[in-house]
Design an enzyme around this catalytic site. Structure first.
Site, PDB file in Angstrom:
ATOM      1  N   GLY A 109       6.342  -4.711 -28.305  1.00 19.18           N
ATOM      2  CA  GLY A 109       7.523  -5.421 -27.836  1.00 19.18           C
ATOM      3  C   GLY A 109       7.764  -6.689 -28.647  1.00 19.18           C
ATOM      4  O   GLY A 109       8.914  -7.073 -28.916  1.00 19.18           O
ATOM      5  N   TYR A 136       9.182 -13.584 -20.679  1.00 19.84           N
ATOM      6  CA  TYR A 136       8.140 -13.223 -21.641  1.00 19.84           C
ATOM      7  C   TYR A 136       8.752 -12.239 -22.627  1.00 19.84           C
ATOM      8  O   TYR A 136       9.205 -11.162 -22.255  1.00 19.84           O
ATOM      9  CB  TYR A 136       6.934 -12.574 -20.949  1.00 19.84           C
ATOM     10  N   ASP A 235      16.029  -7.194 -22.891  1.00 19.92           N
ATOM     11  CA  ASP A 235      14.625  -6.921 -23.208  1.00 19.92           C
ATOM     12  C   ASP A 235      14.075  -6.039 -22.091  1.00 19.92           C
ATOM     13  O   ASP A 235      13.748  -6.502 -20.999  1.00 19.92           O
ATOM     14  CB  ASP A 235      13.846  -8.240 -23.294  1.00 19.92           C
ATOM     15  N   VAL A 237      11.421  -4.066 -22.528  1.00 22.84           N
ATOM     16  CA  VAL A 237      10.099  -3.639 -22.986  1.00 22.84           C
ATOM     17  C   VAL A 237       9.228  -3.241 -21.800  1.00 22.84           C
ATOM     18  O   VAL A 237       8.527  -2.235 -21.837  1.00 22.84           O
ATOM     19  CB  VAL A 237       9.436  -4.766 -23.815  1.00 22.84           C
ATOM     20  N   LYS A 238       9.304  -4.014 -20.719  1.00 22.51           N
ATOM     21  CA  LYS A 238       8.439  -3.704 -19.575  1.00 22.51           C
ATOM     22  C   LYS A 238       9.130  -2.841 -18.524  1.00 22.51           C
ATOM     23  O   LYS A 238       8.492  -2.000 -17.907  1.00 22.51           O
ATOM     24  CB  LYS A 238       7.950  -4.996 -18.921  1.00 22.51           C
TER      25      LYS A 238
HETATM   26  C1  LIG Z   1       9.612  -8.165 -21.108  1.00 23.70           C
HETATM   27  C2  LIG Z   1       8.609  -8.115 -22.215  1.00 23.70           C
HETATM   28  N1  LIG Z   1       9.017  -8.230 -23.470  1.00 23.70           N
HETATM   29  C3  LIG Z   1       8.168  -8.178 -24.500  1.00 23.70           C
HETATM   30  C4  LIG Z   1       6.814  -8.033 -24.297  1.00 23.70           C
HETATM   31  C5  LIG Z   1       5.877  -7.998 -25.466  1.00 23.70           C
HETATM   32  O1  LIG Z   1       5.402  -6.717 -25.652  1.00 23.70           O
HETATM   33  P1  LIG Z   1       4.040  -6.457 -26.460  1.00 23.70           P
HETATM   34  O2  LIG Z   1       2.932  -7.045 -25.658  1.00 23.70           O
HETATM   35  O3  LIG Z   1       3.976  -4.977 -26.588  1.00 23.70           O
HETATM   36  O4  LIG Z   1       4.179  -7.125 -27.771  1.00 23.70           O
HETATM   37  C6  LIG Z   1       6.325  -7.909 -22.991  1.00 23.70           C
HETATM   38  C7  LIG Z   1       4.871  -7.780 -22.732  1.00 23.70           C
HETATM   39  O5  LIG Z   1       4.396  -7.947 -21.639  1.00 23.70           O
HETATM   40  C8  LIG Z   1       7.248  -7.959 -21.920  1.00 23.70           C
HETATM   41  O6  LIG Z   1       6.835  -7.862 -20.639  1.00 23.70           O
END
Ligand SMILES: Cc1ncc(COP(=O)(O)O)c(C=O)c1O
Length: 435
Positions: A109, A136, A235, A237-238
């Site tokens: 992420g 985050y 974002d 990612v989660k």
């Molecule tokens: C919303 C969000 N974005 C980005 C990231 C970063 O991802 P990574 O740990 O795979 O680099 C995270 C990690 O917890 C996250 O929760």
């Protein structure tokens, strides 16, 4: 302490630690991990979401084995492979709207969000980024420098970073309206300076305390970004790829962001992320992120298996149903435990906030760490998040069953009871720094 965990402490650097208990596992299947010695643990963290399809998913295992045997290529920097191109095409097909887009393929992420930030800056000629308190976005570089959790912890922010509080709606309704208006007003003020390249937002913010924003938040951001010529990045990612009960978390507010970042679940446990960019934004940043093994055939094969499993099995529907069951079960548990100040979530991203006083919502930070530790002892993995480290976070694999949800609720009930009755000593958690 398990022997494997002792060896880990002697060999693996603590710079990567985010530990809540002495976890040492030798195999996994579905939402279960097996400890050295054979004890089974029900994992409600999915390794911070990275095992979103559970462990050893057969479709992922088959795809990875095949791709590793053929190894069509290990670097998208140099050229195309069927796995890399197929992955990007299949991901693009899952996005609404006819926009011409391109997929940055990454490892985590963190680099997906950095790609989004660099491309937004290059394309707009503007330098500033707007993010939210408690957010985050990554653990290195630009992504870390725009993350609310790090900036409030003292890390030097990215130059010109604009930060606005994330709307925290756990108050009476009238307050929510004014809260949303206030937050959007602050966003407006920042964007009207004309130098903000991109707003980056989590549709549900987890590490900041599992906060589901009020309806209209993303729509309000969309409207303001359009008005000020600023890009909007979700974002996810989660919380993306089904976790919140829709395929994309942004769907809850009926808007489409310009940029979408994904990770965690996407790789089926392997390092894989994506930033989906408008073609013209991508074109402005050609060659700006060069990580050699990006787009390798093995990780992208895993990604294709993940995408096809999620779509074929409509796992977002399952997340919505199981999420309701979890919330209902946990709210019943809350009635028995004065420690629980709030239970909230959307789909299978759920937070249980622990407080020492329900009226003031004073955070029960110590009790939260003890409850998480006790749950581990009782066979269930959870972690905690939030600015006061007092929100138990549940992001289980989407392949959980109803029976496993009920079992998890029972174990959390027992863990809370044990902490409330003083059965978990403070020194049990002394070696685990947590979040
Ligand atoms: C919303 C969000 N974005 C980005 C990231 C970063 O991802 P990574 O740990 O795979 O680099 C995270 C990690 O917890 C996250 O929760």
């Amino acid at each position: 302490m398990p022997a494997l965990y002792e060896r880990d402490l002697a060999a693996v650097a603590s710079v990567l630690h985010l530990r809540f208990y002495p976890l040492a596992t030798t195999s996994g299947s579905g939402p279960w991990l097996v400890e050295e010695g054979g004890r089974r643990l029900l994992d409600l963290t999915a390794a911070f979401g990275a095992a979103g399809l559970g462990y050893a998913h057969p479709a992922v295992a088959a795809a990875v084995t095949k791709a590793a045997g053929e190894m069509a290529g290990v670097s998208a920097l140099m050229g195309a492979t069927p796995e890399t191109v197929g992955f990007a095409e299949e991901l693009l097909a899952l996005l609404p709207g006819g926009t011409d887009r391109r997929v940055y393929i990454g490892h985590a992420g963190t680099d997906a969000n950095t790609a989004a930030i660099r491309a937004a800056r290059a394309a707009t000629g503007r330098s500033r980024v707007l993010t939210f308190g408690g957010s985050y976005h990554g653990g290195l570089g630009e992504s870390q420098g725009v993350s609310g959790v790090y900036v409030s912890g003292g890390l030097r922010p990215e130059p010109g970073l604009a930060q606005v509080p994330y709307p925290y709606p756990y108050r009476p309704h009238a307050f929510v309206d004014s809260l949303l208006a206030d937050v959007l007003g602050r966003v407006d003020a920042e964007l009207s300076t004309g130098d903000v390249a991109m707003v980056m937002v989590e549709p549900v913010t987890n590490d900041g305390g599992v906060i589901v924003p009020p309806d209209g938040f993303l729509a309000g951001l969309r409207e303001r970004c359009d008005r000020h010529g600023t890009l909007l990045c979700a974002d996810e990612v989660k919380v993306g790829l089904g976790r919140t009960g829709t395929l994309h978390a942004f769907e809850a507010d009926g808007v489409v962001p310009d940029v979408l970042t994904l990770g965690k679940t996407l790789g089926g446990g392997l390092p894989l992320s994506a930033a989906v960019l408008p073609a013209e934004v991508d074109a402005a940043a050609e060659g700006q992120i060069l990580l050699t093994t990006i787009g390798n055939a093995v990780c992208t094969a895993a990604g294709r298996a993940v995408l096809s499993t999620i779509v074929t099995e409509q796992l977002w529907t399952r997340a919505a149903v199981l999420g309701e069951r979890f919330l209902a079960g946990l709210r019943a548990v809350a009635e028995r435990h004065p420690l629980v100040g709030d239970v909230r979530g959307r789909g299978l991203t759920i937070g249980v906030e622990l407080v020492t006083d329900r009226a003031t919502k004073a955070p029960a930070t110590l009790e939260t760490a003890l409850t998480v530790f006790r749950a581990f002892e009782l066979g269930v993995l959870v972690d905690y998040v939030g600015p006061d480290s007092n929100v138990i976070e549940l992001t289980p694999p989407l392949v959980l069953t109803e029976e496993e949800v009920d079992l998890a609720v029972q174990v959390l009930d027992a863990a809370l009871g044990d902490v409330e009755s003083g059965q978990v000593p403070e020194d049990a958690i002394a070696r685990y720094r947590g979040w």
